[in-house]
Design an enzyme around this catalytic site. Structure first.
Site, PDB file in Angstrom:
ATOM      1  N   HIS A 169     -12.098  34.367  31.646  1.00 15.87           N
ATOM      2  CA  HIS A 169     -11.532  34.419  30.295  1.00 15.87           C
ATOM      3  C   HIS A 169     -12.330  33.589  29.283  1.00 15.87           C
ATOM      4  O   HIS A 169     -12.559  34.016  28.155  1.00 15.87           O
ATOM      5  CB  HIS A 169     -10.071  33.953  30.329  1.00 15.87           C
ATOM      6  CG  HIS A 169      -9.239  34.523  29.231  1.00 15.87           C
ATOM      7  ND1 HIS A 169      -7.877  34.695  29.343  1.00 15.87           N
ATOM      8  CD2 HIS A 169      -9.557  34.980  27.996  1.00 15.87           C
ATOM      9  CE1 HIS A 169      -7.410  35.219  28.218  1.00 15.87           C
ATOM     10  NE2 HIS A 169      -8.412  35.394  27.391  1.00 15.87           N
ATOM     11  N   LYS A 191      -7.638  38.916  33.448  1.00 14.43           N
ATOM     12  CA  LYS A 191      -8.609  37.833  33.292  1.00 14.43           C
ATOM     13  C   LYS A 191      -8.189  36.582  34.060  1.00 14.43           C
ATOM     14  O   LYS A 191      -6.984  36.307  34.233  1.00 14.43           O
ATOM     15  CB  LYS A 191      -8.770  37.491  31.809  1.00 14.43           C
ATOM     16  CG  LYS A 191      -9.050  38.691  30.921  1.00 14.43           C
ATOM     17  CD  LYS A 191      -9.145  38.289  29.462  1.00 14.43           C
ATOM     18  CE  LYS A 191      -9.144  39.519  28.568  1.00 14.43           C
ATOM     19  NZ  LYS A 191      -7.801  40.094  28.403  1.00 14.43           N
ATOM     20  N   ASP A 221      -5.502  46.177  28.385  1.00 17.63           N
ATOM     21  CA  ASP A 221      -6.139  44.873  28.562  1.00 17.63           C
ATOM     22  C   ASP A 221      -5.082  43.773  28.537  1.00 17.63           C
ATOM     23  O   ASP A 221      -4.387  43.590  27.542  1.00 17.63           O
ATOM     24  CB  ASP A 221      -7.160  44.641  27.444  1.00 17.63           C
ATOM     25  CG  ASP A 221      -7.849  43.291  27.562  1.00 17.63           C
ATOM     26  OD1 ASP A 221      -8.974  43.252  28.092  1.00 17.63           O
ATOM     27  OD2 ASP A 221      -7.264  42.273  27.120  1.00 17.63           O
TER      28      ASP A 221
END
Length: 273
Positions: free
Chosen positions: A104, A73, A43
């Site tokens: 985000h 993101k 991530d």
């Protein structure tokens, strides 16, 4: 490693590895350590400024691309140009596609997250993203988004740890078919010191971090701990093999105190640029 199936049929490893605040110059090594430990879910975010390091690690490991799940993101200040921002992230990662792309923060003062979602839906339809979702979205943000969305978000990534569980929001997400992903899963370390966690760790000959991560996994959360220490990275991954009893899970759940550590999504307005 257990996987969850998202609302569009895509599977995601439930235990992932986060690179928030990992310096760009350390990212490739750190991600390579995580992949060597067994993680297959990484991530990152454009705002972290380390997408290039993530991409370099993927390229150098020799692990098949389809075996690694990559999330990045959309920065707050780029919600008005989501397609361009996504292409920049994809190129920085050196990938043909991204597995999960998230807004985000909602930044409601901008009034742009619905527009950004529409652009992300097009990217999803073009198969440049396997799943799309949101991060830090509260209940009213989800309601506004879903009024016009063609696609229900696959994930809502939120601050979630034993002392701040956001149970009502998490329950709403699950009722809508949105998986809950926990960031700051250890409460930035603050949730590791309580008697309940330490006693459970002693009983299982485990670390306190492993106990809290095992609680997340048993609760059904996707979870993305981070560390730059190779030993800690391996220890955290081993939480996937730790099973807690119902009483132990309840003892950790009882640590709820309503103490948010990060910014409030209702008012957060930073651009991340």
């Amino acid at each position: 490693m257990s996987e969850l199936t998202l609302n569009n049929g895509v599977t995601i490893p439930q235990l992932g590895f986060g690179v928030f605040q990992v310096p760009p110059e350390d990212t490739q090594r750190t991600v390579e350590d995580a992949l060597a430990a067994g993680y297959r879910h990484i991530d990152t975010a454009a705002a972290y400024q380390n997408e290039e390091g993530v991409g370099a690690a993927i390229a150098d490991t020799g692990i098949a691309r389809e075996d690694i799940f990559i999330t990045t993101k959309l920065r707050n200040g780029e919600q008005g140009r989501a397609q361009e921002a996504f292409q920049n992230s994809r190129k920085a990662l050196g990938l043909d596609y991204v597995d999960l792309y998230l807004i985000h923060w909602p930044v409601p003062s901008q009034g742009l997250y619905v527009q950004a979602w529409k652009e992300m839906e097009r990217l999803y339809e073009n198969k440049e993203i396997r799943a799309i979702g949101v991060s830090n979205f509260l209940s009213d943000h989800l309601d506004t988004l879903l009024e016009s969305a063609e696609i229900v978000p696959a994930v809502n990534q939120i601050e979630l740890h034993p002392s701040y569980q956001q149970a009502e929001l998490a329950g709403k997400c699950r009722s809508l078919g949105i998986e809950v992903e926990a960031y700051s899963p250890l409460g930035q370390g603050a949730d590791l010191n309580g008697n309940a966690v330490t006693s459970i760790a002693t009983a299982h000959n485990a670390t306190t971090a492993q106990v809290v991560l095992a609680w997340h996994l048993a609760t059904g959360n996707i979870v993305i701990p981070k560390s730059v220490d190779p030993g800690r990275i391996r220890e955290n991954f081993a939480a996937s093999s730790l099973t807690l009893s119902d009483d132990e899970l309840a003892a950790i759940s009882a640590l709820e105190s309503g103490a948010r550590l990060g910014s409030d999504p209702a008012v957060a307005s930073f651009t991340q640029l």
